[in-house]
Design an enzyme around this catalytic site. Structure first.
Site, mmCIF file in Angstrom:
data_model
loop_
_atom_site.group_PDB
_atom_site.id
_atom_site.type_symbol
_atom_site.label_atom_id
_atom_site.label_comp_id
_atom_site.label_asym_id
_atom_site.label_seq_id
_atom_site.Cartn_x
_atom_site.Cartn_y
_atom_site.Cartn_z
ATOM 1 N N ARG A 245 0.850 -1.194 0.000
ATOM 2 C CA ARG A 245 0.000 0.000 0.000
ATOM 3 C C ARG A 245 0.881 1.239 0.000
ATOM 4 O O ARG A 245 1.917 1.280 0.683
ATOM 5 C CB ARG A 245 -0.926 0.032 1.219
ATOM 6 C CG ARG A 245 -2.093 -0.959 1.130
ATOM 7 C CD ARG A 245 -3.102 -0.596 0.044
ATOM 8 N NE ARG A 245 -4.279 -1.442 0.050
ATOM 9 C CZ ARG A 245 -4.403 -2.559 -0.671
ATOM 10 N NH1 ARG A 245 -3.404 -2.980 -1.423
ATOM 11 N NH2 ARG A 245 -5.515 -3.265 -0.630
ATOM 12 N N GLU A 274 -3.858 6.997 -4.452
ATOM 13 C CA GLU A 274 -4.450 6.349 -5.632
ATOM 14 C C GLU A 274 -5.873 6.844 -5.870
ATOM 15 O O GLU A 274 -6.602 7.065 -4.885
ATOM 16 C CB GLU A 274 -4.507 4.835 -5.408
ATOM 17 C CG GLU A 274 -3.187 4.150 -5.647
ATOM 18 C CD GLU A 274 -3.268 2.644 -5.393
ATOM 19 O OE1 GLU A 274 -4.326 2.068 -5.709
ATOM 20 O OE2 GLU A 274 -2.295 2.091 -4.879
ATOM 21 N N HIS A 295 -1.450 -0.443 -9.859
ATOM 22 C CA HIS A 295 -2.013 -1.398 -8.878
ATOM 23 C C HIS A 295 -2.424 -2.703 -9.543
ATOM 24 O O HIS A 295 -3.603 -3.108 -9.488
ATOM 25 C CB HIS A 295 -3.203 -0.756 -8.139
ATOM 26 C CG HIS A 295 -3.505 -1.423 -6.812
ATOM 27 N ND1 HIS A 295 -3.883 -0.742 -5.687
ATOM 28 C CD2 HIS A 295 -3.476 -2.729 -6.432
ATOM 29 C CE1 HIS A 295 -4.087 -1.564 -4.683
ATOM 30 N NE2 HIS A 295 -3.840 -2.796 -5.114
HETATM 31 C C1 8YV Z 1 -6.971 -6.196 -5.037
HETATM 32 C C2 8YV Z 1 -5.193 -5.709 -3.434
HETATM 33 O O1 8YV Z 1 -7.090 -6.395 -6.337
HETATM 34 O O2 8YV Z 1 -6.112 -7.597 -2.473
HETATM 35 C C3 8YV Z 1 -5.617 -6.496 -2.280
HETATM 36 O O3 8YV Z 1 -5.457 -6.010 -1.157
HETATM 37 O O4 8YV Z 1 -4.622 -4.686 -3.315
HETATM 38 C C4 8YV Z 1 -5.535 -6.168 -4.751
HETATM 39 O O5 8YV Z 1 -5.102 -7.447 -4.892
HETATM 40 C C5 8YV Z 1 -7.760 -5.003 -4.638
HETATM 41 O O6 8YV Z 1 -7.607 -4.779 -3.316
HETATM 42 C C6 8YV Z 1 -9.216 -5.219 -4.921
HETATM 43 O O7 8YV Z 1 -10.025 -4.686 -3.950
#
Ligand code: 8YV
Length: 333
Positions: A245, A274, A295
């Site tokens: 993140r 983001e 992402h």
């Molecule tokens: C997801 C991600 O695609 O899973 C996570 O925490 O960051 C990604 O893999 C995204 O969060 C979808 O909500």
């Protein structure tokens, strides 16, 4: 479910077709076929009437929104592993269960992390951009487009959870020595398998690594964990990769160090604000100092279908009165 009223499940983004088809069969599914992120009023309307909400990383499910939830909303089944956009404690206070989709995206995210660990030091994007049809490339040269060697270097993993461990396994196969900082040691067998060195002090690890990979969750405790002070500990030849993140790193401080040549490069799949990507990062990418991706860590069709199926299993078990397999508990720290 015969005769039983199907739960109203509101899905905030477009999901893979087969997942949506299955959801329509099982639930009174309210799909988002346009894939346009819901506006705040639409999110409020959703929590007011839904039995189950299926949000993604693009939805902020904070206390103010949860407070407006109708009495029917009993489950927030996140389509994603990270729940940093959901106030899990506020949901718990309101008797709302939260689930996520761990494990099914671990290997895909680790692959993308490894791709960035390779791409930045080996100038992959830069090289690819030279062959843009403009005739810039004058042919092979002994000293042109030289990157830095990967094998034999030291990789420091911040957060040795499922994804951190999967990154370590890949990196070991690429000849990197594995170091990690975590709240606790991992199991002895795993440390032995990875020949991993545990660093109790994040500062000391940051100061001695060739490559740093951020693989911890975003929580109040990890906000700007890689602060300006800590980033300044990195060697000028070091590379930083983040597929976790954006707010775990003080992005402005990182940009300054990259601009001043005090960090060799960075590979970023996530950003502090983001989907806004700091224009200074875009400039640094044009210069080949950073590789930035939108992402895409878990962006495989197989992974997203698996995530959808996990959401379905979490909803079905919950609706059947059982504890869903991927329940997320409020943070205790
Ligand atoms: C997801 C991600 O695609 O899973 C996570 O925490 O960051 C990604 O893999 C995204 O969060 C979808 O909500």
């Amino acid at each position: 479910m015969a005769g039983k009223k199907k739960p109203l499940v509101v899905i905030t983004r477009k999901l893979p077709d087969q997942v949506e088809t299955r959801m329509r069969e099982l639930f009174d599914a309210r799909l988002n076929l346009e894939d346009r992120p819901l506006t705040q009023p639409e999110l409020v309307a959703a929590v007011k009437e839904a039995d189950v909400l299926v949000p993604t990383v693009t939805d902020r499910i904070d206390e103010a929104l949860i407070e407006q939830a109708g009495e029917n909303l009993k489950l927030i089944a996140n389509f994603g592993n990270g729940v940093d956009k959901i106030d899990v404690a506020a949901a718990a206070r309101k008797g709302i269960t939260v689930t996520n989709t761990p494990n099914v995206l671990t290997e895909d995210t680790a692959d993308m992390t490894m791709a960035l660990i390779l791409a930045v030091p080996r100038r992959l994007a830069e090289g690819a951009n030279v062959l843009d049809g403009s005739g810039k490339w004058a042919g092979w040269s002994p000293t042109w487009m030289l990157g830095r060697r990967i094998w034999g270097k030291r990789l420091g993993i911040v957060g040795m959870g499922r994804i951190g461990t999967a990154v370590a396994r890949r990196a070991k196969a690429f000849g990197l020595s594995i170091h990690y900082h975590n709240r606790n040691h991992v199991m002895r067998e795993l440390e032995d398998e990875l020949e991993a060195t545990y660093w109790d002090s994040l500062d000391q690890m940051l100061a001695r690594m060739d490559i740093i990979s951020v693989n911890c969750p975003s929580t109040p405790a990890t906000f700007h964990l890689l602060s300006a002070r800590r980033l300044a500990l990195l060697q000028p030849t070091a590379y930083l990769v983040n597929t976790a993140r954006g707010d775990i790193i003080d992005e402005e401080a990182l940009i300054k160090l990259l601009q001043d040549g005090r960090v060799a490069g960075a590979g970023l799949d996530v950003f502090e604000n983001e989907p806004v990507v700091n224009p200074k990062l875009v400039k640094l990418a044009a210069k080949g100092k950073v590789v930035i991706l939108p992402h895409m860590g878990s962006a495989t069709i197989e992974g997203r279908i698996d995530m959808g199926e996990k959401v379905i299993i979490n909803i079905r078990t919950f609706i059947d009165g059982h504890r869903p397999p991927d329940r997320v508990l409020p943070l205790r720290y």
